[in-house]
Design a protein around this motif. Structure first.
Motif, PDB file in Angstrom:
ATOM      1  N   SER A 173       0.783  -1.465  -0.232  1.00  0.00           N
ATOM      2  CA  SER A 173       0.347  -0.541  -0.159  1.00  0.00           C
ATOM      3  C   SER A 173       0.944   1.156  -0.366  1.00  0.00           C
ATOM      4  O   SER A 173       2.310   1.063   0.578  1.00  0.00           O
ATOM      5  N   ASP A 174       0.329   2.285  -0.545  1.00  0.00           N
ATOM      6  CA  ASP A 174       1.299   3.594  -1.243  1.00  0.00           C
ATOM      7  C   ASP A 174       0.293   4.698  -1.695  1.00  0.00           C
ATOM      8  O   ASP A 174      -0.716   4.544  -2.073  1.00  0.00           O
ATOM      9  N   CYS A 175       0.534   5.783  -1.620  1.00  0.00           N
ATOM     10  CA  CYS A 175       0.345   6.630  -2.348  1.00  0.00           C
ATOM     11  C   CYS A 175       0.362   7.671  -3.407  1.00  0.00           C
ATOM     12  O   CYS A 175      -0.162   8.284  -3.842  1.00  0.00           O
ATOM     13  N   ASN A 176       1.477   6.682  -4.448  1.00  0.00           N
ATOM     14  CA  ASN A 176       1.680   6.932  -5.683  1.00  0.00           C
ATOM     15  C   ASN A 176       1.790   5.847  -5.935  1.00  0.00           C
ATOM     16  O   ASN A 176       2.789   4.797  -6.386  1.00  0.00           O
ATOM     17  N   ILE A 177       1.115   5.778  -7.311  1.00  0.00           N
ATOM     18  CA  ILE A 177       0.363   4.278  -8.040  1.00  0.00           C
ATOM     19  C   ILE A 177       1.560   4.433  -9.266  1.00  0.00           C
ATOM     20  O   ILE A 177       2.445   3.399  -9.729  1.00  0.00           O
ATOM     21  N   PHE A 178       2.409   5.646  -9.207  1.00  0.00           N
ATOM     22  CA  PHE A 178       4.166   5.332  -9.901  1.00  0.00           C
ATOM     23  C   PHE A 178       4.755   4.954  -9.502  1.00  0.00           C
ATOM     24  O   PHE A 178       5.949   5.018  -9.903  1.00  0.00           O
TER      25      PHE A 178
ATOM     26  N   MET B  46       4.972  -0.539  -5.950  1.00  0.00           N
ATOM     27  CA  MET B  46       3.441  -0.855  -6.466  1.00  0.00           C
ATOM     28  C   MET B  46       3.350  -0.867  -7.893  1.00  0.00           C
ATOM     29  O   MET B  46       2.381  -1.671  -9.078  1.00  0.00           O
ATOM     30  N   ASN B  47       4.253  -1.484  -9.029  1.00  0.00           N
ATOM     31  CA  ASN B  47       4.080  -1.436 -10.156  1.00  0.00           C
ATOM     32  C   ASN B  47       5.374  -3.468 -10.197  1.00  0.00           C
ATOM     33  O   ASN B  47       5.707  -3.218 -11.420  1.00  0.00           O
TER      34      ASN B  47
ATOM     35  N   LYS C 276      -0.527  -7.780  -4.945  1.00  0.00           N
ATOM     36  CA  LYS C 276      -1.550  -6.811  -5.137  1.00  0.00           C
ATOM     37  C   LYS C 276      -1.410  -5.580  -4.298  1.00  0.00           C
ATOM     38  O   LYS C 276      -0.969  -5.543  -3.044  1.00  0.00           O
ATOM     39  N   THR C 277      -1.215  -3.954  -5.113  1.00  0.00           N
ATOM     40  CA  THR C 277      -0.983  -3.505  -5.349  1.00  0.00           C
ATOM     41  C   THR C 277      -3.355  -2.444  -4.357  1.00  0.00           C
ATOM     42  O   THR C 277      -3.769  -2.354  -4.451  1.00  0.00           O
ATOM     43  N   HIS C 278      -2.155  -1.503  -3.496  1.00  0.00           N
ATOM     44  CA  HIS C 278      -3.765  -0.465  -2.938  1.00  0.00           C
ATOM     45  C   HIS C 278      -2.953   0.730  -2.740  1.00  0.00           C
ATOM     46  O   HIS C 278      -2.249   1.414  -2.164  1.00  0.00           O
ATOM     47  N   LEU C 279      -3.994   1.673  -3.092  1.00  0.00           N
ATOM     48  CA  LEU C 279      -3.307   3.010  -2.864  1.00  0.00           C
ATOM     49  C   LEU C 279      -3.967   3.424  -2.351  1.00  0.00           C
ATOM     50  O   LEU C 279      -5.318   3.153  -1.509  1.00  0.00           O
TER      51      LEU C 279
END
Length: 311
Positions: free
Chosen positions: A33-38, A42-43, A48-51
């Motif tokens: 989980s993080d605040c920046n999808i880039f 997160m890639n 599984k990623t969580h914004l």
């Protein structure tokens, strides 16, 4: 099981460690989980990623977001790797415990102490843990007449806004900063692992060879009984859960002075892992009620970008 890594940012190495563990434990599901999808972490495939919202924008929204992720994905273990959300996660420990989720951070009371460098200094003084002298405001400039000082934020992290004030410097005392006596010596790093009851499991000590952007970049494993005994002493006094990332200075007489205690996986952990001590797997097995054989660290010099340089 489902494991969540919060705010991993650019720490791809940490996710790689988990993906290596996943080869052994096929049912392990990795979440970030993080605040920046880039962001790099997160890639990555097979996770599984969580914004989530930025912690500094809204602590309540961040808290609600993490609670939702835990409930929806049946998260059983949370591992933080930055200081951003440590206090929030510590405040959720009892709530998540009821949901069947362990968080590898201490109680909120202990976390508040470790998050504040002045409170940490008082804790060390009370528990006979050596730490550089931290004078009261009225005595700061008096100490600077005879010694260099380190100026740093009360709740700072990643070596941000740290400044060396040479002896007899001209400076203004800043609010929410501390001033410690500068100690000449070599920098070392402790990783101290406790179980979820706050009991000592094992530890690993490294000498910092090179530092980049506030994090250890190259380090050498040190095997010394004195350091193991210090790690056990700190473990028993703090009774943290999970990993405790500790920075220290060894002076010319060989005395160890502790600077910081970070209740999370920090920038020094990769060298612990590369030495053969897999703290992450130990915690996963604890959650699953399994035992892990504790290995001794290999005498290695390692670099984050290159892996093990020599054995």
């Amino acid at each position: 099981m489902n494991i969540l890594i919060t705010n991993p940012g650019r720490r791809i190495y940490f996710i790689k460690f988990l993906l290596d563990i996943k080869k052994k434990y096929k049912k392990l599901k990795i979440h970030t989980s993080d605040c920046n999808i880039f962001l790099p972490t997160m890639n990555i495939q097979n996770i599984k990623t969580h914004l989530v919202p930025k912690v500094k924008d809204s602590k309540q929204k961040y808290k609600a977001s993490i609670v939702n992720i835990v409930k929806k994905n049946k998260i059983q273990l949370i591992l933080p790797v930055t200081d951003y959300d440590i206090l929030i996660l510590a405040s959720l420990k009892k709530r998540f415990k009821r949901l069947g989720c362990e968080i590898a951070v201490p109680s909120i009371e202990v976390t508040r102490i470790l998050h504040n460098k002045y409170k940490t200094y008082l804790f060390c003084k009370k528990n006979n843990i050596s730490s550089p002298e931290l004078p009261k405001s009225k005595n700061i400039k008096k100490l600077n007449k005879n010694s260099s000082l380190i100026e740093k934020e009360m709740s700072g992290s990643a070596s941000k806004n740290i400044k060396v004030l040479k002896k007899k410097s001209k400076f203004k005392i800043k609010k929410n900063f501390i001033y410690q006596k500068f100690i000449h010596g070599k920098e070392i790093h402790f990783d101290i692992l406790n179980d979820f009851e706050g009991k000592y499991i094992t530890s690993c000590v490294k000498e910092k060879i090179a530092i980049k952007n506030g994090e250890t970049d190259i380090a050498q494993i040190i095997k010394k009984r004195e350091y193991t005994n210090l790690a056990k002493q700190i473990s028993q006094k703090i009774r943290h859960q999970g990993n405790l990332d500790c920075d220290a200075i060894v002076d010319k007489k060989g005395k160890v002075h502790f600077l910081d205690f970070n209740p999370r996986f920090g920038g020094g952990y990769p060298f612990t892992h590369l030495s053969g001590m897999n703290f992450i797997e130990i915690l996963i097995n604890l959650v699953n009620g399994k035992r892990t054989s504790i290995k001794e660290p290999k005498q290695t010099t390692s670099a984050k970008t290159l892996g093990i340089l020599n054995i």
